[in-house]
Design an enzyme around this catalytic site. Sequence first.
Site, PDB file in Angstrom:
ATOM      1  NE  ARG A 150      -2.360  -1.389   3.607  1.00 19.98           N
ATOM      2  CZ  ARG A 150      -2.158  -2.831   3.567  1.00 19.98           C
ATOM      3  NH1 ARG A 150      -2.536  -3.753   2.851  1.00 19.98           N
ATOM      4  NH2 ARG A 150      -1.589  -3.350   4.887  1.00 19.98           N
TER       5      ARG A 150
ATOM      6  CD  GLU B 264       2.082 -10.794  17.703  1.00 21.27           C
ATOM      7  OE1 GLU B 264       1.351 -10.406  16.717  1.00 21.27           O
ATOM      8  OE2 GLU B 264       1.281 -11.195  19.113  1.00 21.27           O
TER       9      GLU B 264
HETATM   10  P1  AMP Z   1       4.841  -2.302  11.214  1.00 22.79           P
HETATM   11  O1  AMP Z   1       6.179  -2.689  10.841  1.00 22.79           O
HETATM   12  O2  AMP Z   1       4.441  -2.787  12.716  1.00 22.79           O
HETATM   13  O3  AMP Z   1       4.996  -0.769  11.579  1.00 22.79           O
HETATM   14  O4  AMP Z   1       3.758  -2.476  10.166  1.00 22.79           O
HETATM   15  C1  AMP Z   1       3.464  -1.799   9.370  1.00 22.79           C
HETATM   16  C2  AMP Z   1       2.978  -2.373   8.115  1.00 22.79           C
HETATM   17  O5  AMP Z   1       1.987  -3.364   8.438  1.00 22.79           O
HETATM   18  C3  AMP Z   1       2.546  -1.479   7.076  1.00 22.79           C
HETATM   19  O6  AMP Z   1       2.962  -1.639   5.601  1.00 22.79           O
HETATM   20  C4  AMP Z   1       0.981  -1.380   7.060  1.00 22.79           C
HETATM   21  O7  AMP Z   1       0.417  -1.607   5.917  1.00 22.79           O
HETATM   22  C5  AMP Z   1       0.923  -2.923   8.057  1.00 22.79           C
HETATM   23  N1  AMP Z   1      -0.219  -2.713   8.962  1.00 22.79           N
HETATM   24  C6  AMP Z   1       0.288  -3.101  10.352  1.00 22.79           C
HETATM   25  N2  AMP Z   1      -0.908  -3.001  11.175  1.00 22.79           N
HETATM   26  C7  AMP Z   1      -1.903  -2.733  10.398  1.00 22.79           C
HETATM   27  C8  AMP Z   1      -3.240  -2.365  10.697  1.00 22.79           C
HETATM   28  N3  AMP Z   1      -3.722  -2.534  11.997  1.00 22.79           N
HETATM   29  N4  AMP Z   1      -4.035  -2.008   9.649  1.00 22.79           N
HETATM   30  C9  AMP Z   1      -3.488  -1.869   8.225  1.00 22.79           C
HETATM   31  N5  AMP Z   1      -2.384  -2.076   8.095  1.00 22.79           N
HETATM   32  C10 AMP Z   1      -1.672  -2.500   9.092  1.00 22.79           C
END
Ligand code: AMP
Length: 171
Positions: A59, A96
Amino acid sequence: MIDLKSKIRDVPDFPKPGILFKDITPLLGDVKAFQQVIDTLAKRYATRQIDYCVGIESRGFIFASALAYRIDAGFVPVRKKGKLPYTTRSVEYDLEYGTDKIEMHVDGVHPKSRVLVVDDLLATGGTAKATCELIEKSAGTVVECAFVVELEFLKGRDKLKGREVFSLIQY
Ligand code: AMP
């Protein structure tokens, strides 16, 4: 001005139980809302001499490419392992449970270039941090990390500490 939060849909238990997924497709499908996002980001970065917008799969590609066009920057994709066709550099990061790897082409960003990292959403910050490390492996400079949505309670900013972080919508 459109209330952008009204264009983000909550989808419970996607892609797995316990996750409240922030669905940006209503925002993308609304011409005024999508324009507002890109226009706001373009205004912020137009004079920051950005050479590349690096978009994080998948995205992040949508926002990074539209923004790159607007601010006269190149677009560079960062993808999950095994998807890019040419020689890559990679960075492993923690999930995780277990680890994952993201990749960028070795010639994706040039040394000393000024780079903006773009993704739809900042959650724990692991993906964005790994992306910054990838850019730095190529000797690029990360000017800022820009997100449409930030889940503040997951403290992604802390993981990105020492870097500039900007988001349009916070939860
Ligand atoms: P992080 O590495 O945990 O910051 O996760 C970021 C990536 O996971 C991004 O590319 C987001 O598109 C996706 N992502 C994580 N959590 C969500 C959520 N609750 N809703 C939508 N996309 C998420």
